[in-house]
Design a protein around this motif. Sequence first.
Motif, PDB file in Angstrom:
ATOM      1  N   UNK A  94      66.790 -14.043 125.915  1.00  0.00           N
ATOM      2  CA  UNK A  94      65.859 -15.067 125.443  1.00  0.00           C
ATOM      3  C   UNK A  94      65.713 -16.199 126.448  1.00  0.00           C
ATOM      4  N   UNK A  95      64.513 -16.766 126.461  1.00  0.00           N
ATOM      5  CA  UNK A  95      64.304 -18.010 127.173  1.00  0.00           C
ATOM      6  C   UNK A  95      64.757 -19.185 126.322  1.00  0.00           C
ATOM      7  N   UNK A  96      64.578 -20.370 126.832  1.00  0.00           N
ATOM      8  CA  UNK A  96      65.060 -21.562 126.122  1.00  0.00           C
ATOM      9  C   UNK A  96      64.020 -22.156 125.183  1.00  0.00           C
ATOM     10  N   UNK A 108      58.916 -26.043 122.427  1.00  0.00           N
ATOM     11  CA  UNK A 108      58.750 -26.783 121.164  1.00  0.00           C
ATOM     12  C   UNK A 108      57.326 -27.298 121.099  1.00  0.00           C
ATOM     13  N   UNK A 134      59.787 -18.728 121.088  1.00  0.00           N
ATOM     14  CA  UNK A 134      60.691 -18.122 122.056  1.00  0.00           C
ATOM     15  C   UNK A 134      60.066 -16.870 122.638  1.00  0.00           C
TER      16      UNK A 134
END
Lengths: 115, 111
Positions: A106-108, A111, A90
């Motif tokens: 925060x960004x998303x 992964x 993140x």
Amino acid sequence: DSGVTQTPKHLITATGQRVTLRCSPRSGDLSVYWYQQSLDQGLQFLIQYYNGEERAKGNILERFSAQQFPDLHSELNLSSLELGDSVLYFCASSVGPTRGDYGYTFGSGTRLTVV
Amino acid sequence: GESVGLHLPTLSVQEGDNSIINCAYSNSASDYFIWYKQESGKGPQFIIDIRSNMDKRQGQRVTVLLNKTVKHLSLQIAATQPGDSAVYFCAETPRGQNFVFGPGTRLSVLP
């Protein structure tokens, strides 16, 4: 949409490879923070940049590095990747060099999967 | 969406009941605290904050309580809804320093 943009959302790569994660902070924010999030360790702070300069360092491995560019976007470089690097990454931003009111945005997340 | 914190402590509540999520913080010098909510596939999102000169703060359906004596923070959610299902983190910080995040609690709302 939080205003913090992270790309890519998903990344699959092989062990030993190098990848770059990108983050654009919310408009007006000068600080960028990078975090790792694993299933059993919550949010682990890696590194912070403020207005282009490294501001704080957490548990960032030597084979990881980051930088913040003049346009304030930041990149996190992960090299010699291992299976254990397969977690969520993140990026967050804030206006000032330390905590601010309302904390970080925060960004998303990205992964990363290392195979 | 992505799964977060499969091994986190889990609180299961019935829809419509009140939820209480607890957090023990570590630094007695911390004077600003935030609760974050993280839904599946998303980053943590600010819910409510409190400063150390207060012991209670209320928002819409949420209340944060601060007990500095025992370094304890709690988040109360009234009339819990399915959309409240998420992982909740507390974060603490002393003045001039960065936030430190707690390990998180998963809230599961049962129909």
